[in-house]
Write a protein that holds these residues in place. Sequence first.
Motif, PDB file in Angstrom:
ATOM      1  N   ALA A   9      63.162  41.408  37.414  1.00 55.29           N
ATOM      2  CA  ALA A   9      63.403  40.455  36.324  1.00 55.29           C
ATOM      3  C   ALA A   9      62.088  39.978  35.719  1.00 55.29           C
ATOM      4  N   GLY A  10      61.112  39.689  36.577  1.00 57.30           N
ATOM      5  CA  GLY A  10      59.828  39.221  36.060  1.00 57.30           C
ATOM      6  C   GLY A  10      59.107  40.262  35.244  1.00 57.30           C
ATOM      7  N   ARG A  11      59.345  41.550  35.541  1.00 58.66           N
ATOM      8  CA  ARG A  11      58.664  42.612  34.820  1.00 58.66           C
ATOM      9  C   ARG A  11      59.050  42.624  33.347  1.00 58.66           C
ATOM     10  N   VAL A  12      60.218  42.140  32.997  1.00 54.33           N
ATOM     11  CA  VAL A  12      60.658  42.094  31.596  1.00 54.33           C
ATOM     12  C   VAL A  12      60.664  40.675  31.058  1.00 54.33           C
ATOM     13  N   GLY A  13      59.937  39.763  31.722  1.00 60.10           N
ATOM     14  CA  GLY A  13      59.837  38.396  31.238  1.00 60.10           C
ATOM     15  C   GLY A  13      61.015  37.520  31.597  1.00 60.10           C
ATOM     16  N   GLY A  14      61.790  37.894  32.612  1.00 50.43           N
ATOM     17  CA  GLY A  14      62.947  37.102  33.014  1.00 50.43           C
ATOM     18  C   GLY A  14      62.735  36.436  34.363  1.00 50.43           C
ATOM     19  N   VAL A  15      63.779  35.752  34.834  1.00 46.22           N
ATOM     20  CA  VAL A  15      63.741  35.080  36.135  1.00 46.22           C
ATOM     21  C   VAL A  15      65.044  35.374  36.864  1.00 46.22           C
ATOM     22  N   LEU A  16      64.989  35.247  38.181  1.00 52.60           N
ATOM     23  CA  LEU A  16      66.184  35.460  39.004  1.00 52.60           C
ATOM     24  C   LEU A  16      66.341  34.274  39.945  1.00 52.60           C
ATOM     25  N   ASP A  17      67.529  33.660  39.910  1.00 52.79           N
ATOM     26  CA  ASP A  17      67.847  32.518  40.765  1.00 52.79           C
ATOM     27  C   ASP A  17      68.959  32.905  41.734  1.00 52.79           C
ATOM     28  N   VAL A  18      68.886  32.341  42.933  1.00 52.09           N
ATOM     29  CA  VAL A  18      69.889  32.602  43.963  1.00 52.09           C
ATOM     30  C   VAL A  18      70.402  31.266  44.487  1.00 52.09           C
ATOM     31  N   GLU A  19      71.732  31.107  44.481  1.00 57.16           N
ATOM     32  CA  GLU A  19      72.380  29.922  45.044  1.00 57.16           C
ATOM     33  C   GLU A  19      73.328  30.368  46.151  1.00 57.16           C
ATOM     34  N   SER A  20      73.194  29.766  47.318  1.00 54.41           N
ATOM     35  CA  SER A  20      74.049  30.166  48.437  1.00 54.41           C
ATOM     36  C   SER A  20      74.054  29.073  49.494  1.00 54.41           C
ATOM     37  N   GLU A  21      75.096  29.115  50.308  1.00 53.43           N
ATOM     38  CA  GLU A  21      75.184  28.233  51.469  1.00 53.43           C
ATOM     39  C   GLU A  21      76.078  28.910  52.493  1.00 53.43           C
ATOM     40  N   PRO A  22      75.903  28.618  53.749  1.00 55.26           N
ATOM     41  CA  PRO A  22      76.725  29.268  54.781  1.00 55.26           C
ATOM     42  C   PRO A  22      78.219  29.080  54.519  1.00 55.26           C
ATOM     43  N   ASP A  23      78.957  30.183  54.532  1.00 52.44           N
ATOM     44  CA  ASP A  23      80.402  30.201  54.290  1.00 52.44           C
ATOM     45  C   ASP A  23      80.767  29.673  52.907  1.00 52.44           C
ATOM     46  N   GLY A  24      79.808  29.610  52.001  1.00 54.96           N
ATOM     47  CA  GLY A  24      80.100  29.111  50.652  1.00 54.96           C
ATOM     48  C   GLY A  24      79.847  30.133  49.567  1.00 54.96           C
ATOM     49  N   GLY A  25      79.635  31.375  49.958  1.00 56.48           N
ATOM     50  CA  GLY A  25      79.408  32.415  48.962  1.00 56.48           C
ATOM     51  C   GLY A  25      77.975  32.418  48.437  1.00 56.48           C
ATOM     52  N   THR A  26      77.716  33.378  47.549  1.00 59.38           N
ATOM     53  CA  THR A  26      76.380  33.561  46.985  1.00 59.38           C
ATOM     54  C   THR A  26      76.506  33.842  45.489  1.00 59.38           C
ATOM     55  N   ALA A  27      75.578  33.274  44.737  1.00 54.23           N
ATOM     56  CA  ALA A  27      75.516  33.534  43.289  1.00 54.23           C
ATOM     57  C   ALA A  27      74.106  33.992  42.946  1.00 54.23           C
ATOM     58  N   VAL A  28      73.995  35.215  42.415  1.00 57.57           N
ATOM     59  CA  VAL A  28      72.722  35.760  41.947  1.00 57.57           C
ATOM     60  C   VAL A  28      72.746  35.740  40.428  1.00 57.57           C
ATOM     61  N   SER A  29      71.787  35.052  39.820  1.00 58.65           N
ATOM     62  CA  SER A  29      71.759  34.903  38.363  1.00 58.65           C
ATOM     63  C   SER A  29      70.417  35.380  37.832  1.00 58.65           C
ATOM     64  N   ALA A  30      70.461  36.361  36.929  1.00 55.67           N
ATOM     65  CA  ALA A  30      69.247  36.883  36.292  1.00 55.67           C
ATOM     66  C   ALA A  30      69.283  36.520  34.812  1.00 55.67           C
ATOM     67  N   ARG A  31      68.206  35.914  34.333  1.00 54.38           N
ATOM     68  CA  ARG A  31      68.088  35.551  32.916  1.00 54.38           C
ATOM     69  C   ARG A  31      66.889  36.289  32.326  1.00 54.38           C
ATOM     70  N   VAL A  32      67.140  37.067  31.268  1.00 54.12           N
ATOM     71  CA  VAL A  32      66.079  37.854  30.618  1.00 54.12           C
ATOM     72  C   VAL A  32      66.144  37.593  29.119  1.00 54.12           C
ATOM     73  N   PRO A  33      65.027  37.778  28.419  1.00 57.78           N
ATOM     74  CA  PRO A  33      65.054  37.594  26.956  1.00 57.78           C
ATOM     75  C   PRO A  33      65.883  38.653  26.258  1.00 57.78           C
ATOM     76  N   LEU A  34      66.524  38.253  25.173  1.00 58.36           N
ATOM     77  CA  LEU A  34      67.337  39.181  24.395  1.00 58.36           C
ATOM     78  C   LEU A  34      66.406  39.932  23.435  1.00 58.36           C
ATOM     79  N   VAL A  35      65.986  41.082  23.864  1.00 60.02           N
ATOM     80  CA  VAL A  35      65.106  41.929  23.065  1.00 60.02           C
ATOM     81  C   VAL A  35      65.943  43.101  22.547  1.00 60.02           C
ATOM     82  N   ARG A  36      66.176  43.136  21.234  1.00 63.47           N
ATOM     83  CA  ARG A  36      67.062  44.156  20.693  1.00 63.47           C
ATOM     84  C   ARG A  36      66.364  45.517  20.667  1.00 63.47           C
ATOM     85  N   ARG A  37      67.172  46.537  20.714  1.00 63.33           N
ATOM     86  CA  ARG A  37      66.647  47.895  20.713  1.00 63.33           C
ATOM     87  C   ARG A  37      66.089  48.203  19.329  1.00 63.33           C
TER      88      ARG A  37
END
Length: 380
Positions: free
Chosen positions: A352-380
């Motif tokens: 994610a950082g290689r394209v100027g974005g970030v990656l966040d992880v939210e998790s807790e025991p027995d509460g599941g996991t959420a992986v969220s990647a945010r990157v800039p909208l760079v059109r083709r």
Amino acid sequence: MSGTEVLLAAALAAAAVGWQLAWGAELSRGQRAGAPGRVLYFTVRTALAFAMSCLNPFFSIFALMGYFDASQHLSRSWRRWGLLGVAVTLALSQSSVADGPPPDETTELALFSVLFVLHATLALVLDRANDRETEKRREQQAVIEELEIANARYERASRENAALQAQLVAQAREAGVAAERRRLAADLHDTMVQGLVGIVTQLQAAVDADGPASRAHVERAVALAVHNLTEARRAVHDLVPGPLENRTLSEALQETVERWSATSAVRPDLTVVGTAEPLHDEIESTLLRITQEALSNVAKHAHATRVGVTLSYIDDEVTLDVRDDGRGFVPGHALQLSDRGGFGLDGMRVRAGRVGGVLDVESEPDGGTAVSARVPLVRR
């Protein structure tokens, strides 16, 4: 006119023509205004015109030339005196005192004075207009020269910028090659190298063991070899993201989700939010690889019953969310997902950082996991 005046006028006219012809070639050499030759030419010509006009007003036409070329022959400080001399000649030729100066009657003197004032005013007004026109041309020439200098500087700056841009592109390409080499080295170390070490260890143990124990070591070695082969294929696949060829990102994600669900008891849901747009190839490849790794981690570690993948186009940003209801973990003591062959959370953050974005992880025991990647909208 008497016979003597006719002969004198003819002689003066011949002298004027000779003077004009004699100095025509000399003045064509481009002497500047105020040069001694030009001043002499104008002075003698004006004097001849004055003398001929005293004999016959018809010759005032010769004096009229001074109105038009005084600026070519005289410097600015002497030009007005030359124009006043021309004005005297023309006023004299048009007054009733054409028989010759000095005037001896009040009426003739008054008429001469009025004509002189008119001619002098006209000459000075024309001279002032000529000065303004000359100054305007000078300013225009200065502006043109400044523009030429500015254009030369702009062209030089453009060439320098082009060279700098080429250098930056080359440096960026080298940096990209170096980064890709580091990534491939990390993938090889975390997958095939560790797998081969495990295979060698199991085979050595099989050689030292007998009977069922030896067979168990061989079976584990085979399993490690199969897993290592899978990871090797995945590394090759990572170099050329085939799912994105001739497909949109949402179509490639849908294919990835369906392929993953075929080997898992859980069927993920794919949701696209906003208006899908064609993104830069590197952006789409990054989001696809993060999705594949996140789903792989879910299959290996989460033991989830529900998985959701959401791709959102929001203003100038694209967000990818992979959520599951699995066993989760404590973020401060995250599982080292690379231990089993994947590149893990750290690898996804690097992507994610290689394209100027970030990656966040939210998790807790027995509460599941959420992986969220945010990157800039760079059109083709």
